[in-house]
Design a protein around this motif. Structure first.
Motif, mmCIF file in Angstrom:
data_model
loop_
_atom_site.group_PDB
_atom_site.id
_atom_site.type_symbol
_atom_site.label_atom_id
_atom_site.label_comp_id
_atom_site.label_asym_id
_atom_site.label_seq_id
_atom_site.Cartn_x
_atom_site.Cartn_y
_atom_site.Cartn_z
ATOM 1 N N GLU A 126 0.844 -1.193 0.000
ATOM 2 C CA GLU A 126 0.000 0.000 0.000
ATOM 3 C C GLU A 126 0.880 1.245 0.000
ATOM 4 N N GLN A 127 0.459 2.260 -0.747
ATOM 5 C CA GLN A 127 1.258 3.484 -0.781
ATOM 6 C C GLN A 127 0.370 4.700 -1.023
ATOM 7 N N LYS A 128 0.803 5.811 -0.439
ATOM 8 C CA LYS A 128 0.140 7.091 -0.651
ATOM 9 C C LYS A 128 0.665 7.686 -1.950
ATOM 10 N N VAL A 129 -0.228 8.207 -2.794
ATOM 11 C CA VAL A 129 0.215 8.780 -4.061
ATOM 12 C C VAL A 129 -0.462 10.118 -4.317
ATOM 13 N N LEU A 130 0.290 11.028 -4.918
ATOM 14 C CA LEU A 130 -0.274 12.222 -5.523
ATOM 15 C C LEU A 130 -0.605 11.849 -6.957
ATOM 16 N N PHE A 131 -1.670 12.412 -7.505
ATOM 17 C CA PHE A 131 -2.019 12.031 -8.870
ATOM 18 C C PHE A 131 -2.690 13.189 -9.603
ATOM 19 N N ILE A 132 -2.550 13.141 -10.927
ATOM 20 C CA ILE A 132 -3.262 14.038 -11.838
ATOM 21 C C ILE A 132 -3.930 13.160 -12.881
ATOM 22 N N GLN A 133 -5.212 13.376 -13.099
ATOM 23 C CA GLN A 133 -5.951 12.542 -14.055
ATOM 24 C C GLN A 133 -6.492 13.395 -15.192
ATOM 25 N N VAL A 183 -6.302 8.707 -17.947
ATOM 26 C CA VAL A 183 -5.009 8.290 -17.422
ATOM 27 C C VAL A 183 -4.700 9.080 -16.158
ATOM 28 N N GLU A 184 -4.114 8.402 -15.171
ATOM 29 C CA GLU A 184 -3.612 9.061 -13.964
ATOM 30 C C GLU A 184 -2.097 8.982 -13.945
ATOM 31 N N ILE A 185 -1.420 10.077 -13.681
ATOM 32 C CA ILE A 185 0.013 10.070 -13.417
ATOM 33 C C ILE A 185 0.177 10.155 -11.902
ATOM 34 N N CYS A 186 0.904 9.201 -11.331
ATOM 35 C CA CYS A 186 0.974 9.060 -9.877
ATOM 36 C C CYS A 186 2.409 9.178 -9.365
ATOM 37 N N ALA A 187 2.569 9.900 -8.256
ATOM 38 C CA ALA A 187 3.860 10.055 -7.600
ATOM 39 C C ALA A 187 3.735 9.549 -6.166
ATOM 40 N N PRO A 188 4.331 8.399 -5.841
ATOM 41 C CA PRO A 188 4.230 7.878 -4.467
ATOM 42 C C PRO A 188 5.080 8.675 -3.489
ATOM 43 N N THR A 189 4.579 8.846 -2.277
ATOM 44 C CA THR A 189 5.329 9.552 -1.242
ATOM 45 C C THR A 189 4.905 9.027 0.121
ATOM 46 N N GLN A 190 5.816 9.086 1.079
ATOM 47 C CA GLN A 190 5.504 8.677 2.446
ATOM 48 C C GLN A 190 5.249 9.871 3.353
ATOM 49 N N SER A 191 5.324 11.071 2.799
ATOM 50 C CA SER A 191 5.143 12.269 3.605
ATOM 51 C C SER A 191 3.692 12.420 4.062
ATOM 52 N N PRO A 192 3.456 12.639 5.354
ATOM 53 C CA PRO A 192 2.079 12.841 5.833
ATOM 54 C C PRO A 192 1.571 14.260 5.588
ATOM 55 N N ASP A 193 2.450 15.150 5.146
ATOM 56 C CA ASP A 193 2.097 16.575 5.043
ATOM 57 C C ASP A 193 1.627 16.994 3.654
ATOM 58 N N VAL A 194 1.692 16.097 2.677
ATOM 59 C CA VAL A 194 1.296 16.461 1.314
ATOM 60 C C VAL A 194 -0.225 16.444 1.202
ATOM 61 N N ILE A 200 -4.201 18.446 -8.561
ATOM 62 C CA ILE A 200 -3.463 17.356 -7.926
ATOM 63 C C ILE A 200 -4.291 16.765 -6.792
ATOM 64 N N GLY A 201 -4.541 15.466 -6.864
ATOM 65 C CA GLY A 201 -5.263 14.764 -5.813
ATOM 66 C C GLY A 201 -4.314 13.893 -5.005
ATOM 67 N N VAL A 202 -4.798 13.396 -3.881
ATOM 68 C CA VAL A 202 -4.034 12.500 -3.022
ATOM 69 C C VAL A 202 -4.930 11.315 -2.669
ATOM 70 N N ARG A 203 -4.413 10.105 -2.791
ATOM 71 C CA ARG A 203 -5.186 8.922 -2.428
ATOM 72 C C ARG A 203 -4.243 7.820 -1.959
ATOM 73 N N ILE A 204 -4.836 6.765 -1.433
ATOM 74 C CA ILE A 204 -4.084 5.587 -1.031
ATOM 75 C C ILE A 204 -4.233 4.517 -2.105
ATOM 76 N N GLU A 205 -3.131 4.084 -2.651
ATOM 77 C CA GLU A 205 -3.114 2.996 -3.628
ATOM 78 C C GLU A 205 -3.061 1.679 -2.854
ATOM 79 N N PRO A 206 -4.070 0.817 -2.996
ATOM 80 C CA PRO A 206 -4.103 -0.416 -2.192
ATOM 81 C C PRO A 206 -2.944 -1.356 -2.516
ATOM 82 N N ALA A 207 -2.552 -2.148 -1.525
ATOM 83 C CA ALA A 207 -1.575 -3.207 -1.749
ATOM 84 C C ALA A 207 -2.164 -4.217 -2.730
ATOM 85 N N HIS A 208 -1.330 -4.800 -3.570
ATOM 86 C CA HIS A 208 -1.830 -5.757 -4.552
ATOM 87 C C HIS A 208 -0.685 -6.618 -5.089
#
Length: 284
Positions: A126-133, A183-194, A200-208
């Motif tokens: 699982e990872q937090k990602v910023l994204f633009i769709q 299409v979504e372009i996604c940038a993963p980050t572990q920062s809690p402050d973004v 630009i949206g922020v979501r959690i990408e599920p583990a898979h």
């Protein structure tokens, strides 16, 4: 001494360009006339425009777009040659990618099981990602990838955050000359402050778990990518796995600087064991 100006008809005769093309180039700012009569609108051209027209003809013969020709001709020093060289490298890369796609399509059309792409499995946490769709066609995709990546990087810098993994794109629908994703372009980050901002949206990408195939620089073009998406989908079907989420492409940091044989990207499809899902029809 004032230089002698010629009419658009004379310019057409000297350059073999049609009047329609000359007007188009003038309106696009690619070949502006030396003078336009304010009363009649008649266009007059000098020696500089004749030479510029000659260069436009040569560059168009290479397949270069009008936008890129403007950039080349408006540059100075050694830059025009560098731009032309860069353009031709891109064209050669496209040709190599298309050749790979043709080879793959030939195997499919002859009924053989394609062997060009080696498919593996891996677990993605699982990872937090910023994204633009956005909805984009194949023609608009490279620009969208570049522009969105820069916006995501800028947002991370402003938040004093950093990437926690490579950029990736999620294809929620087919992207082709006729189909526009999205299409979504996604940038993963572990920062809690973004936080989200603007487009630009922020979501959690599920583990898979996902099936993927690795691509080298020489196979990173659209045509080869499309064949790779198909190959991974076929592999999943042959193994009885169900697609659990949209197709994706992972882009590694060496994407822009890699040598032809270096690994630069993965085409991946999340899956789960079970019957084939309708999501399996969603690809690039």
């Amino acid at each position: 001494m004032q230089e002698e100006l010629i009419t658009i008809g004379e310019l057409a005769t000297r350059t073999r360009l049609s009047l329609k093309a000359l007007r188009l180039y003038g309106d696009r700012g690619l070949l502006p006339p030396a003078r336009v009569d304010p009363r009649t609108g008649f266009r007059r051209y000098g020696p500089a425009q004749v030479e510029r027209a000659r260069r436009i003809v040569l560059l168009r013969a290479t397949g270069m777009s009008l936008t890129r020709i403007v950039e080349v001709l408006d540059s100075s020093g050694e830059k025009p040659v560098r731009l032309l060289t860069s353009y031709w490298r891109e064209q050669e890369s496209v040709h190599v990618a298309r050749r790979a796609a043709v080879g793959y399509a030939r195997e499919v059309l002859t009924g053989r099981s394609p062997t060009m792409y080696e498919v593996s499995e891996r677990d993605v946490p699982e990872q937090k990602v910023l994204f633009i769709q956005r909805h984009v066609t194949a023609a608009d995709l490279p620009g969208f990838l570049a522009d969105s990546s820069e916006l995501l990087f800028s947002h991370l810098r402003q938040a004093k955050a950093c990437l926690s993994g490579p950029l990736f794109a999620v294809y929620h629908g087919l992207v082709s000359k006729d189909s526009d994703g999205p299409v979504e372009i996604c940038a993963p980050t572990q920062s809690p402050d973004v936080e989200p901002a603007g487009h630009i949206g922020v979501r959690i990408e599920p583990a898979h778990r996902e099936a993927y195939t690795a691509l080298t620089k020489q196979h990173e073009g659209y045509s080869a990518m499309a064949a790779a998406h198909d190959a991974v989908g076929v592999w999943l079907a042959e193994h009885g796995y169900a697609v659990s989420a949209s197709h994706r492409e992972v882009y590694y940091p060496n994407w822009a600087t890699a040598e032809p044989g270096e690994h630069v990207a993965d085409v991946a499809i999340p899956f789960r064991p079970g019957p084939i899902s309708d999501l399996g029809k969603v690809n690039r």
